[in-house]
Design an enzyme around this catalytic site. Sequence first.
Site: not given
Ligand code: NAP
Length: 517
Positions: A256, A295
């Site tokens: 997602e 999102c």
């Molecule tokens: P993110 O930076 O991609 O992080 C998401 C999750 O992934 C966090 O728990 C992060 O952990 C983890 N993560 C990052 N790198 C990783 C790796 N190499 N291995 C394992 N886990 C890893 O996203 P975000 O900044 O939290 O969220 C914002 C984005 O999410 C936006 O683009 C938004 O559109 C999207 N979003 C989508 C939805 C949907 O349902 N489609 C819902 C909400 C948000 P850490 O925090 O520990 O780095």
Amino acid sequence: MLQLKCFVGGEWRKGSGKPAVLLNPATEDGLAETSSAGIDFAAALTHARTIGGPALRAMSFAERAEKLQGVYEALYAYREEFIELSIANGGNTRNDAKFDIDGSTATLLAYVDVGRELGDRHLINDGDITQIGRTPRYGGKHICTPLQGAAVHVNAYNFPAWGMIEKAAVAWLAGVPVISKPATATALLAHRMTEVIVEAGVMPDGAFSFVAGSTGDLLDQLGPQDALAFTGSGTTAAVLRSLRAHTERSVRVNVEADSLNAAIMGPDVSPGSDTWQMMLNEVANDVRQKAGQKCTAIRRVFLPPVQMADFAAALKERMEDIVVGNPADANVRLGPLVSRTQLDDVRAGIGELSEQATKISGNLEPRDLPGVEPGKGFFLTPHVFQVAGIDAAPVVHEREIFGPVVTLLPWEDTATLIDACARGGGSLVSSVYTDDRSLARELLTGLAPYNGRLTHGSSKVAGISPGPGTVMPQLVHGGPGRAGGGEELGGMRGMSFYMQRTAVQGYSALLDKFFPD
Ligand code: NAP
């Protein structure tokens, strides 16, 4: 400072190594710290697979539904405490905190209903027997049984409560144990919710584990009966899709991700009408709610040229009325972004957009905000942009600016409009506001391939729609392309990700006996 721990192998364990610090984004005060270094993830996974999985699978759907009900009751009792944590660590206003927290418990209840309806079964029949031989004696049907491994859930920072619980509810009901990892920056709420779930003792040992901090080597160890569900950015999704667990061992990965959601007004909608007001409310709400860090938030608003000036003026007025500041102040309607990195990213996006579009509202460096010390916090006011032509600002269709930012674009013919919406590369949700039924049908049908969900706003549903930004547990959530290509929720549909669908062939009468409807 408070130290967050991991709950793995049925115990709370503290990581070693340099901790990450969780902040209050309005004050920049440290609230907690965490590290998962040194946690034995192989043992955590084994505990979930061998203790939690069998315990859940021994229960019927109805029995698992009662467990979900127990989790709901335990969490609901701490609602006020959760709201305070969400305000402090997430930068949420009270209403925005409730949106996340109440969304989580409402989803639990929706899955209690699904489980009760499935009743005493242990597997799901997917369709009736189909005759596949020369006579009806030889037939085949499909059955769905729970995966024998564990589900790892990696969640985004913006919905620490809803993100954790909506995924867990579906996996638990399907009979699969969960290892949940919230985004580190806002993990405080998810950590407290985990404490409450653990203390309640409702879920069987091994059914729920929690990782505060990095996943370490957990994901590398996933095997063919495990599943990985991720919510977050497209960039991280690409990293997870390249894991050997996925490329070589076919571990299921549901993504997602980002989305450039659209809202469209029909030419029949006159200023001040119920449908106009509905669209204005939903656009204004999506810019403001959770400071646009949602999102499903509307990013692109398509208007017939004749309505542009009136709509832009009405939206600008709404945006300029919003009190921005520390959400601990009850008058504040829009809090900070979650972190300095997020603020920098949104400012960079606004900078890029400013080169192609005209700003009609917004301040990148607001001052004298209620409850905020000068120079502290990650604030900006809502931004509204307008572009002269549907193709005049390519960045609008390319970059998700994950903050309180929206762009108004003119549209004149439906083919060009659908094409422009599709240039977002696949969206979670789009909304069409019109009382012209033939236009509504044409747009909903034309937009469907590019969206996971569509909402039709009209005078018939004005005042009763929760708006496109609210994900409904009964309906699927997810979208094609940029949105990740995944699918969650949707009532029973969401459980497919955690179950193996198997075709069984044989003597039809026996298949009916083994797997009665
Ligand atoms: P993110 O930076 O991609 O992080 C998401 C999750 O992934 C966090 O728990 C992060 O952990 C983890 N993560 C990052 N790198 C990783 C790796 N190499 N291995 C394992 N886990 C890893 O996203 P975000 O900044 O939290 O969220 C914002 C984005 O999410 C936006 O683009 C938004 O559109 C999207 N979003 C989508 C939805 C949907 O349902 N489609 C819902 C909400 C948000 P850490 O925090 O520990 O780095």
